[in-house]
Design a protein around this motif. Structure first.
Motif, PDB file in Angstrom:
ATOM      1  N   MET A  36     -16.841  26.550  64.711  1.00 20.49           N
ATOM      2  CA  MET A  36     -18.527  26.784  64.386  1.00 20.49           C
ATOM      3  C   MET A  36     -18.866  26.795  62.881  1.00 20.49           C
ATOM      4  O   MET A  36     -20.083  26.504  62.476  1.00 20.49           O
ATOM      5  N   VAL A  37     -17.709  26.683  62.027  1.00 26.53           N
ATOM      6  CA  VAL A  37     -18.174  26.398  60.377  1.00 26.53           C
ATOM      7  C   VAL A  37     -18.805  25.133  60.415  1.00 26.53           C
ATOM      8  O   VAL A  37     -19.745  24.910  59.865  1.00 26.53           O
ATOM      9  N   LEU A  38     -18.290  24.362  61.306  1.00 24.91           N
ATOM     10  CA  LEU A  38     -18.972  22.842  61.315  1.00 24.91           C
ATOM     11  C   LEU A  38     -20.239  22.608  62.198  1.00 24.91           C
ATOM     12  O   LEU A  38     -20.895  22.086  61.747  1.00 24.91           O
TER      13      LEU A  38
ATOM     14  N   GLU B 222     -19.142  18.995  51.971  1.00 28.95           N
ATOM     15  CA  GLU B 222     -18.066  19.436  51.171  1.00 28.95           C
ATOM     16  C   GLU B 222     -17.789  21.128  51.441  1.00 28.95           C
ATOM     17  O   GLU B 222     -16.794  21.568  51.604  1.00 28.95           O
ATOM     18  N   GLN B 223     -18.852  21.679  51.207  1.00 29.67           N
ATOM     19  CA  GLN B 223     -18.982  23.291  51.465  1.00 29.67           C
ATOM     20  C   GLN B 223     -18.233  23.539  52.859  1.00 29.67           C
ATOM     21  O   GLN B 223     -17.421  24.577  52.609  1.00 29.67           O
ATOM     22  N   GLY B 224     -18.822  22.894  53.966  1.00 34.68           N
ATOM     23  CA  GLY B 224     -18.246  23.343  55.219  1.00 34.68           C
ATOM     24  C   GLY B 224     -16.656  22.886  55.427  1.00 34.68           C
ATOM     25  O   GLY B 224     -15.840  23.581  55.706  1.00 34.68           O
ATOM     26  N   LEU B 225     -16.382  21.668  54.936  1.00 35.71           N
ATOM     27  CA  LEU B 225     -15.001  21.319  54.953  1.00 35.71           C
ATOM     28  C   LEU B 225     -14.051  22.224  53.986  1.00 35.71           C
ATOM     29  O   LEU B 225     -12.879  22.367  54.284  1.00 35.71           O
ATOM     30  N   ASP B 226     -14.352  22.428  52.718  1.00 34.25           N
ATOM     31  CA  ASP B 226     -13.671  23.212  51.895  1.00 34.25           C
ATOM     32  C   ASP B 226     -13.345  24.992  52.641  1.00 34.25           C
ATOM     33  O   ASP B 226     -12.191  25.179  52.847  1.00 34.25           O
TER      34      ASP B 226
ATOM     35  N   LEU C  21      -9.732  27.869  56.061  1.00 33.38           N
ATOM     36  CA  LEU C  21      -9.139  28.741  57.169  1.00 33.38           C
ATOM     37  C   LEU C  21      -7.784  28.458  57.988  1.00 33.38           C
ATOM     38  O   LEU C  21      -7.173  29.085  58.703  1.00 33.38           O
ATOM     39  N   ILE C  22      -7.341  27.232  57.711  1.00 28.56           N
ATOM     40  CA  ILE C  22      -6.097  26.836  58.341  1.00 28.56           C
ATOM     41  C   ILE C  22      -4.874  26.620  57.368  1.00 28.56           C
ATOM     42  O   ILE C  22      -3.792  26.211  58.042  1.00 28.56           O
ATOM     43  N   LEU C  23      -4.848  26.958  56.201  1.00 28.99           N
ATOM     44  CA  LEU C  23      -4.267  26.993  55.219  1.00 28.99           C
ATOM     45  C   LEU C  23      -2.398  27.511  55.896  1.00 28.99           C
ATOM     46  O   LEU C  23      -1.501  27.267  55.678  1.00 28.99           O
ATOM     47  N   ILE C  24      -2.885  28.835  56.625  1.00 34.01           N
ATOM     48  CA  ILE C  24      -1.868  29.476  57.020  1.00 34.01           C
ATOM     49  C   ILE C  24      -1.360  29.178  58.558  1.00 34.01           C
ATOM     50  O   ILE C  24      -0.338  29.690  59.022  1.00 34.01           O
ATOM     51  N   GLU C  25      -2.068  28.081  58.819  1.00 35.19           N
ATOM     52  CA  GLU C  25      -1.762  27.504  60.420  1.00 35.19           C
ATOM     53  C   GLU C  25      -0.657  26.541  60.172  1.00 35.19           C
ATOM     54  O   GLU C  25      -0.722  25.606  59.326  1.00 35.19           O
ATOM     55  N   ARG C  26      -0.014  26.496  61.269  1.00 36.06           N
ATOM     56  CA  ARG C  26       1.132  25.291  61.367  1.00 36.06           C
ATOM     57  C   ARG C  26       0.361  23.752  61.877  1.00 36.06           C
ATOM     58  O   ARG C  26      -0.702  24.169  62.385  1.00 36.06           O
ATOM     59  N   GLY C  27       0.729  22.874  61.277  1.00 35.14           N
ATOM     60  CA  GLY C  27       0.398  21.520  61.700  1.00 35.14           C
ATOM     61  C   GLY C  27       1.077  21.055  63.010  1.00 35.14           C
ATOM     62  O   GLY C  27       1.851  21.671  63.374  1.00 35.14           O
TER      63      GLY C  27
ATOM     64  N   LYS D 134      -8.926  15.762  48.407  1.00 34.47           N
ATOM     65  CA  LYS D 134      -8.406  17.257  48.253  1.00 34.47           C
ATOM     66  C   LYS D 134      -8.287  18.203  49.270  1.00 34.47           C
ATOM     67  O   LYS D 134      -7.619  18.832  49.389  1.00 34.47           O
ATOM     68  N   PHE D 135      -8.733  17.724  50.723  1.00 39.68           N
ATOM     69  CA  PHE D 135      -8.533  18.432  51.906  1.00 39.68           C
ATOM     70  C   PHE D 135      -7.349  17.934  52.511  1.00 39.68           C
ATOM     71  O   PHE D 135      -7.464  17.607  53.597  1.00 39.68           O
ATOM     72  N   ARG D 136      -6.135  18.347  52.045  1.00 35.71           N
ATOM     73  CA  ARG D 136      -4.867  17.851  52.482  1.00 35.71           C
ATOM     74  C   ARG D 136      -4.651  18.204  53.805  1.00 35.71           C
ATOM     75  O   ARG D 136      -4.219  17.331  54.576  1.00 35.71           O
ATOM     76  N   ARG D 137      -4.807  19.671  54.102  1.00 38.42           N
ATOM     77  CA  ARG D 137      -4.404  20.112  55.328  1.00 38.42           C
ATOM     78  C   ARG D 137      -5.499  19.561  56.564  1.00 38.42           C
ATOM     79  O   ARG D 137      -5.088  18.917  57.526  1.00 38.42           O
ATOM     80  N   LEU D 138      -6.755  19.201  56.240  1.00 43.21           N
ATOM     81  CA  LEU D 138      -7.775  18.518  56.937  1.00 43.21           C
ATOM     82  C   LEU D 138      -7.336  17.132  57.346  1.00 43.21           C
ATOM     83  O   LEU D 138      -7.297  16.683  58.451  1.00 43.21           O
ATOM     84  N   LEU D 139      -6.831  16.351  56.157  1.00 43.79           N
ATOM     85  CA  LEU D 139      -6.524  15.119  56.551  1.00 43.79           C
ATOM     86  C   LEU D 139      -5.367  14.870  57.348  1.00 43.79           C
ATOM     87  O   LEU D 139      -5.098  13.976  58.223  1.00 43.79           O
ATOM     88  N   GLU D 140      -4.256  15.954  57.144  1.00 40.90           N
ATOM     89  CA  GLU D 140      -2.965  15.754  58.000  1.00 40.90           C
ATOM     90  C   GLU D 140      -3.508  15.912  59.506  1.00 40.90           C
ATOM     91  O   GLU D 140      -3.121  15.066  60.589  1.00 40.90           O
ATOM     92  N   ALA D 141      -4.770  16.727  59.811  1.00 42.99           N
ATOM     93  CA  ALA D 141      -4.945  17.092  61.166  1.00 42.99           C
ATOM     94  C   ALA D 141      -5.628  15.682  61.666  1.00 42.99           C
ATOM     95  O   ALA D 141      -5.397  15.388  62.635  1.00 42.99           O
ATOM     96  N   GLU D 142      -6.353  15.286  60.871  1.00 40.89           N
ATOM     97  CA  GLU D 142      -7.397  13.965  61.168  1.00 40.89           C
ATOM     98  C   GLU D 142      -6.254  12.767  61.620  1.00 40.89           C
ATOM     99  O   GLU D 142      -6.438  12.259  62.512  1.00 40.89           O
ATOM    100  N   ALA D 143      -5.368  12.694  60.820  1.00 38.00           N
ATOM    101  CA  ALA D 143      -4.190  11.731  60.914  1.00 38.00           C
ATOM    102  C   ALA D 143      -3.542  11.838  62.240  1.00 38.00           C
ATOM    103  O   ALA D 143      -3.328  10.825  63.042  1.00 38.00           O
ATOM    104  N   ALA D 144      -3.413  12.958  62.727  1.00 35.91           N
ATOM    105  CA  ALA D 144      -2.358  13.461  63.761  1.00 35.91           C
ATOM    106  C   ALA D 144      -3.441  13.011  64.986  1.00 35.91           C
ATOM    107  O   ALA D 144      -3.021  12.514  65.942  1.00 35.91           O
ATOM    108  N   CYS D 145      -4.512  13.369  64.883  1.00 35.30           N
ATOM    109  CA  CYS D 145      -5.804  13.204  65.899  1.00 35.30           C
ATOM    110  C   CYS D 145      -5.995  11.413  65.994  1.00 35.30           C
ATOM    111  O   CYS D 145      -6.068  10.933  67.020  1.00 35.30           O
ATOM    112  N   LEU D 146      -6.083  10.570  64.841  1.00 31.21           N
ATOM    113  CA  LEU D 146      -6.416   9.437  65.077  1.00 31.21           C
ATOM    114  C   LEU D 146      -5.370   8.515  65.308  1.00 31.21           C
ATOM    115  O   LEU D 146      -5.374   7.294  65.632  1.00 31.21           O
TER     116      LEU D 146
END
Lengths: 211, 211
Positions: free
Chosen positions: B98-100, B135-139, B144-150, B181-193
């Motif tokens: 919902m942030v997005l 940028e604001q939403g992705l930041d 929100l997921i820094l504490i979550e496992r990838g 700079k959104f390293r955790r988001l890019l990690e998730a995106e790579a897993a998805c793609l």
């Protein structure tokens, strides 16, 4: 439970209604949005968006986003239900709620209006923007429920749709939208405002209220 | 089932991913948003907002709003689940989405950008608006997921969070946001793609794609 909110925040108002409908009490902490208290580092740690509401659960969890909080309340305290049981009516209630929660409220929120002011829009154009966004969202909502039974948005009991509608109509009137043409929405609002859970959640009933 | 969509609509893209993850096929009808086809009276009858997506179910139901459609798909076709089973992790996945879906995508959407143009904002300011909102939403999502496992947003399998993330990163790059700079988001995106359900849902794979 502790709810972080602000009297005038429509998203906080939604969660207050849901808590009341469930008969739940929460400790309340108020963050004065116009004074920027939601940007304090301690609060940003709980809610990285710097928005209200945030719910801290009794088990140490932190939940942001009003609709995610309300779905959590509905899953952890199922009675009375805030969504129909069957998937298609459930989806229609959620869609109504999201017309307001995704495509209306965030676009007329303080943050966006301040962005427009920064972009040098005259105050009159900022107010017109907010009014038009409210009108457009409410108009779609009215059409979504024309085929539904009343008196609430979706039938005989209040749902997530009504929980989103009542705070949005409150906002629309602040921006001087003529809401009288939304007859089906006003019927639902009247049914809601006859109930203490809705009445007690109103901005003017909150301890941090300012006229 | 019939899905009404548009190749570049991030909200349609989300539903395409969800259908693919569930292994479902739908008939597709495309509405060219830049030509205003979503404003045709027949379509407004299905979706009074004049937005995509809309899902017509096999039982005559009509569901609007991408997140409502995806929750419906998850309830009617439970495997593989798109949300965790336990309420608090479920709520955290929904909040990320919902942030997005509430606070990012609608504020950088075609309708709002056209409103800014009508308000006489220079094109450069319109693009900066869209970039800053992304940028604001992705930041916030990154935090929100820094504490979550990838490797996905929330653990070992894709959820509603990833379904919203991938289209939003696609948008952010269109608006030239530096997402590195959104390293955790890019990690998730790579897993998805790496997964066909995400790859096949991409805008450039759709029959209505235009460069």
């Amino acid at each position: 439970m502790k709810l972080h909110g602000y009297f005038r925040s429509a998203a906080s108002y939604r969660v207050r209604i849901a808590l009341n409908l469930k008969g739940l009490t929460a400790e309340h902490e108020y963050h004065h949005l116009r004074k920027g208290e939601q940007r304090a580092p301690d609060y940003l740690h709980l809610n990285p968006q710097g928005l209200v509401p945030t719910l801290e659960t009794d088990h140490g969890g932190t939940i942001t986003q009003s609709l995610a909080i309300i779905e959590w309340l509905d899953e952890t305290h199922p009675e009375p239900p805030l969504l129909p049981k069957n998937p298609t009516p459930r989806a229609r209630v959620r869609a109504f709620a999201m017309v307001l929660a995704c495509d209306t409220h965030p676009i007329q929120n303080l943050g966006v209006l301040n962005r427009l002011r920064t972009a040098k829009l005259p105050e009159e154009a900022v107010t017109r923007w907010a009014a038009e966004i409210n009108e457009q969202g409410l108009d779609a909502c009215e059409r979504l429920i024309l085929i539904e039974r009343g008196p609430f948005c979706f039938g005989a009991t209040p749902t997530l749709a009504d929980i989103c509608l009542v705070p949005q109509l409150y906002n629309a009137r602040r921006f001087k939208v003529d809401v009288s043409k939304f007859r089906r929405l006003l019927e639902a609002e009247a049914a809601c405002l006859a109930l203490p859970p809705f009445k007690d959640a109103a901005p003017e009933k909150q301890p941090d209220f300012e006229p």
